[in-house]
Design an enzyme around this catalytic site. Structure first.
Site, PDB file in Angstrom:
ATOM      1  N   ASP B  88      -0.707  26.287   1.188  1.00 30.08           N
ATOM      2  CA  ASP B  88       0.011  24.960   1.483  1.00 30.08           C
ATOM      3  C   ASP B  88      -0.636  24.068   0.767  1.00 30.08           C
ATOM      4  O   ASP B  88      -2.065  23.516   0.832  1.00 30.08           O
ATOM      5  CB  ASP B  88      -0.258  24.595   2.946  1.00 30.08           C
ATOM      6  CG  ASP B  88       0.587  23.651   3.507  1.00 30.08           C
ATOM      7  OD1 ASP B  88       1.892  23.263   2.910  1.00 30.08           O
ATOM      8  OD2 ASP B  88       0.497  23.123   4.592  1.00 30.08           O
ATOM      9  N   GLU B  93      -4.751  27.918   3.725  1.00 36.98           N
ATOM     10  CA  GLU B  93      -4.702  27.602   5.196  1.00 36.98           C
ATOM     11  C   GLU B  93      -4.510  28.610   6.125  1.00 36.98           C
ATOM     12  O   GLU B  93      -3.825  29.422   6.072  1.00 36.98           O
ATOM     13  CB  GLU B  93      -3.302  26.518   5.428  1.00 36.98           C
ATOM     14  CG  GLU B  93      -3.359  25.821   6.765  1.00 36.98           C
ATOM     15  CD  GLU B  93      -2.439  24.603   6.957  1.00 36.98           C
ATOM     16  OE1 GLU B  93      -2.040  23.955   5.934  1.00 36.98           O
ATOM     17  OE2 GLU B  93      -2.030  24.259   7.847  1.00 36.98           O
ATOM     18  N   HIS B 150      -5.719  20.228  11.422  1.00 39.41           N
ATOM     19  CA  HIS B 150      -5.022  19.642  12.574  1.00 39.41           C
ATOM     20  C   HIS B 150      -5.303  20.385  13.810  1.00 39.41           C
ATOM     21  O   HIS B 150      -5.358  21.634  13.871  1.00 39.41           O
ATOM     22  CB  HIS B 150      -3.546  19.614  12.040  1.00 39.41           C
ATOM     23  CG  HIS B 150      -3.308  18.856  10.745  1.00 39.41           C
ATOM     24  ND1 HIS B 150      -1.887  19.055  10.294  1.00 39.41           N
ATOM     25  CD2 HIS B 150      -3.849  17.958  10.228  1.00 39.41           C
ATOM     26  CE1 HIS B 150      -1.869  18.062   9.273  1.00 39.41           C
ATOM     27  NE2 HIS B 150      -3.312  17.645   9.067  1.00 39.41           N
ATOM     28  N   ARG B 237       4.731  19.698  21.249  1.00 37.69           N
ATOM     29  CA  ARG B 237       3.615  20.113  20.768  1.00 37.69           C
ATOM     30  C   ARG B 237       3.040  18.808  20.057  1.00 37.69           C
ATOM     31  O   ARG B 237       3.431  18.146  19.093  1.00 37.69           O
ATOM     32  CB  ARG B 237       3.826  20.999  19.465  1.00 37.69           C
ATOM     33  CG  ARG B 237       2.520  21.634  18.759  1.00 37.69           C
ATOM     34  CD  ARG B 237       2.754  22.504  17.501  1.00 37.69           C
ATOM     35  NE  ARG B 237       3.716  21.976  16.529  1.00 37.69           N
ATOM     36  CZ  ARG B 237       3.636  21.834  15.328  1.00 37.69           C
ATOM     37  NH1 ARG B 237       2.259  22.152  14.893  1.00 37.69           N
ATOM     38  NH2 ARG B 237       4.428  21.433  14.554  1.00 37.69           N
ATOM     39  N   HIS B 239       0.807  16.955  17.870  1.00 40.27           N
ATOM     40  CA  HIS B 239       0.515  17.480  16.339  1.00 40.27           C
ATOM     41  C   HIS B 239      -0.571  16.363  15.985  1.00 40.27           C
ATOM     42  O   HIS B 239      -0.506  15.408  15.675  1.00 40.27           O
ATOM     43  CB  HIS B 239       1.553  17.596  15.550  1.00 40.27           C
ATOM     44  CG  HIS B 239       0.992  18.048  14.078  1.00 40.27           C
ATOM     45  ND1 HIS B 239       1.208  17.474  12.753  1.00 40.27           N
ATOM     46  CD2 HIS B 239       0.325  19.228  13.768  1.00 40.27           C
ATOM     47  CE1 HIS B 239       0.878  18.156  11.867  1.00 40.27           C
ATOM     48  NE2 HIS B 239       0.197  18.985  12.265  1.00 40.27           N
TER      49      HIS B 239
END
Lengths: 66, 497
Positions: B88, B93, B150, B237, B239
Site C-alpha cells: 500500500d 502493510e 491505524h 468502524r 478508523h
C-alpha cells in the site's frame, strides 16, 4: 471554582503518595537495574549502529503513506 | 449496553532495499509479500468489491477529493491467521485480523512483525549477495514523509458521529503521553531545531485538521472514513489514524485498551457529563508531543487550562466509575479490562512522578533515555546524526539490529503465543472462519475480504459467503462444521449458500 477543583483533584496525586512510599526500595532497585542495562547497551551500541550514521539517516527516504 | 469492541491494528512499515542501484519501494514491498507467500504457498487474492474509502461518516460521499488509492494491481493477500498482507502506498502493510480484546490485538500486531521478519529472511534467499530488504516499524523518514499505523474499533451505528468526535478528542490529543513512540527532533520546517530536541510522538507533526476523510494529506485527528466492513445499519468502524506504530507491547496494549474503554463509555453515554473540550486540538496535539515534562497546561474551550496528565486523569476516573457500574463487558474479557485500568492508573502515576520509571515499558521513554545516554556519553549536540540514527534503528525489526530489542523491554506476551498467532486466527471473531477456510480450502477460495469470502468450486457461478457480523463465524460457531467438511463444496452446502 468547584469545577476548577475537579480538574486538579482527578490527577493522580492520591496514588502518587501511595506508590512512592510502598515501592521506594523496589523502585531504587529497578532504576539501578535499568541503568546497568542502559550502560551495557551504550558500551556496545557502536558495534550495532549502522556504520555511517550520517549516510544511513540521509538515505532513509520513504514515500509518504497514510 | 456498549457492543463488543472488536478491534485491530494495521501497520504500514518503512522499507529500505540495500545493495541495489535505484531501489524501488513498490518492487521491494512486493518482493517481501511474494517471498512470504512462497513460504506459506497459499495465494488468495483480495476482493475489492465492497471497499468504499470515500464514504464519509458525517453522512455524505465525495467522489472528487483525493481518493485514497485502491491499487488493485498491487499484490494483496489474506493469511491463515485472518490478516491481510499487501502493498500500500509503496509500503508493505499488515492489517491484523479482527480481534476480540485489546490484548489479542496486541498479540496479532506482534504476529505481524514476525510475518515481516520471515518475509525479510525469505526475500534474502532470492536476492543477490550483498542485497537485502530491511523493514522498520516506525511512522516517519525524518524528512517530512509519514506512513501510518491505524487502529479500528467496532462501534454501534446508533451513536451519533458528532458525539464520538467531541468526546474522544481530548483523549486523542493526550494519549500520546503513554502511546507515543518518540522522535528525535521535529519535521515542522518552521520550528527552530533546538526548540524540539525530542518529542513524544512520531506522528504529531503530520496532523493538520480536527476532523476529516483524508489519510495521506491534511491528516485529521478524527478520521471520518465510513467503511464499516460489516452491516452498515448496525455497525460503525472507527478508523483511528492518529497513533504511532509501537514496538513496546505495553504501549500497544495501553493504546488499544484505553481507547476501547473510552469508546465504550461514549457508546453508553457515560461521558455525556464529562464536559471537557480542548480549545485548539491540532496545535495542542503538537504542544503535548513537544512537552517532555508533561506539565505544561493546555487551553481548554471554556478558557481554563489542564495538563495532558490531568485530562487523562479525568478519563481514567470516569473509567473507574464505569467499571464499578459494571460497564466493562464490551472489552471482551473482564479480568483483562481491569488489568488495562490498573496499568493505565499506574502509568499515569509514574509519568507524574518521573517518566523515566517507565523506561522498560513505554516506547518514547525507552528511546529518550537511550538517545540521552548516548548524547551525554559522547558529549554531542541534539542534531548529531548519531541520535537520528539511533531513533531510526530503534524501529529496525531485526532482533540483532533493533535497539528496541537490544534494550530488553518488559513483555506482556510470550514468544510461543506470537508463533501460534502467525498462522492461527483469533477464535472469537469472524476472522476464524476466514483463516480456517483458507487453511483448509485454499484452492477453492477465489478471493476474500473483511466481510465476505468467494469460493470457486470449479463450476459457475462463483459463490459468495457474506460475513456481515464480525461476531459470527467464530470458533464456537464454525469449528466443528469446518472440521466435519472434507471439501469446500460440502462446507457451502452445509452453510446453505
Amino acid at each position: 471554582m468547584a469545577e476548577r477543583e475537579t480538574v486538579r483533584k482527578t490527577s493522580t496525586s492520591r496514588s502518587t503518595e501511595t506508590v512512592e512510599e510502598e515501592s521506594k526500595s523496589a523502585s531504587t532497585e529497578k532504576s539501578e537495574k535499568l541503568k546497568a542495562e542502559l550502560d551495557d547497551l551504550l558500551d556496545e551500541i557502536d558495534e550495532v549502529l549502522e556504520d555511517n550514521a550520517e549516510e544511513f539517516v540521509r538515505n532513509y527516504v520513504q514515500k509518504g503513506g497514510q | 449496553m456498549a457492543i463488543i469492541k472488536v478491534c485491530g491494528v494495521e501497520t504500514e512499515y518503512g522499507i529500505q532495499m540495500l545493495g541495489v542501484p535505484d531501489p524501488n519501494p513498490i518492487t521491494a514491498s512486493s518482493l517481501l509479500v511474494n517471498a512470504y507467500l512462497s513460504l506459506v504457498s497459499k495465494k488468495v487474492g483480495w476482493d475489492f468489491v465492497d471497499e468504499s474509502p470515500m464514504v464519509d461518516a458525517r453522512g455524505f460521499t465525495r467522489d472528487f477529493q483525493l481518493a485514497p488509492e485502491v491499487e488493485t494491481h498491487l499484490i494483496n493477500t489474506v493469511l491463515s491467521n485472518g490478516a491481510r498482507y499487501y502493498v500500500d502506498h509503496a509500503h508493505p502493510e499488515y492489517s491484523s485480523p479482527e480481534c476480540y480484546t485489546p490484548r489479542e490485538a496486541t498479540l496479532y500486531d506482534k504476529a505481524g512483525e514476525e510475518v515481516m521478519r520471515r518475509s525479510m529472511e525469505a526475500a534474502e534467499r532470492v536476492l543477490g549477495p550483498g542485497q537485502s530488504v530491511v523493514v522498520y516499524k516506525n511512522n516517519s523518514d525524518r524528512k517530512g514523509n509519514s506512513y501510518g499505523c491505524h487502529e479500528n474499533y467496532m462501534m454501534d451505528r446508533a451513536v451519533p458521529f458528532g458525539k464520538i468526535v467531541s468526546q474522544v478528542m481530548p483523549f486523542f490529543v493526550t494519549r500520546q503521553i503513554f502511546a507515543g513512540a518518540g522522535k528525535v527532533g521535529t519535521e515542522m520546517a518552521y520550528l527552530p531545531k533546538e526548540q524540539v530536541p525530542f518529542q513524544l510522538s512520531q506522528r504529531a507533526d503530520f496532523f493538520e485538521e480536527e476532523v476529516g476523510l483524508e489519510t495521506t494529506l491534511k491528516r485529521p485527528i478524527v478520521n471520518t472514513r465510513d467503511e464499516p466492513h460489516a452491516d452498515a445499519a448496525r455497525f460503525r468502524r472507527l478508523h483511528v489514524i492518529l497513533g504511532d506504530a509501537n514496538m513496546s507491547e505495553y504501549s500497544t496494549f495501553l493504546k488499544v485498551g484505553t481507547t476501547a474503554i473510552v469508546l465504550s463509555m461514549i457508546e453508553d453515554g457515560f461521558l455525556d457529563a464529562l464536559d471537557i473540550a480542548v480549545d485548539a486540538p491540532v496545535p495542542s496535539l503538537r504542544a503535548v508531543s513537544y512537552d517532555l515534562t508533561l506539565k505544561r497546561p493546555i487551553v481548554m474551550a471554556d478558557g481554563r487550562s489542564a495538563t495532558a496528565l490531568e485530562i487523562q486523569g479525568r478519563y481514567l476516573e470516569a473509567a473507574k466509575e464505569y467499571a464499578a457500574a459494571g460497564g466493562l463487558a464490551s472489552l471482551g474479557d473482564e479480568a483483562e479490562a481491569k488489568e488495562i485500568l490498573r496499568l493505565w492508573e499506574e502509568v499515569l502515576s509514574d509519568l507524574e512522578i518521573d517518566p523515566m520509571r517507565l523506561a522498560d515499558k513505554l516506547d518514547w521513554v525507552a528511546k529518550y533515555r537511550l538517545v540521552s545516554g548516548y548524547r551525554e556519553r559522547h558529549g554531542i549536540a541534539w542534531d548529531d546524526p548519531h541520535l537520528a540514527a539511533i531513533d531510526l534503528q530503534f524501529h529496525d525489526i531485526r532482533r540483532g539490529k533493533s535497539l528496541f530489542y537490544r534494550l530488553g523491554q518488559e513483555r506482556l506476551l510470550a514468544d510461543e503465543e506470537i508463533e501460534v498467532a502467525v498462522t492461527e486466527p483469533p477464535r472469537r471473531t469472524r476472522a476464524y472462519f476466514r483463516g480456517k477456510c483458507l487453511a483448509k480450502f485454499a484452492s477453492n477460495v477465489a478471493a476474500a475480504n473483511w466481510d465476505s469470502m468467494i469460493f470457486d468450486l470449479g463450476e459457475d457461478p462463483l459463490r459468495r459467503v457474506p460475513m456481515m457480523d464480525p461476531l459470527r463465524g467464530t470458533a464456537d460457531h464454525v469449528d466443528e462444521l469446518i472440521r466435519s467438511c472434507d471439501t469446500a463444496a460440502e462446507l457451502l452446502r452445509a452453510l446453505g449458500s
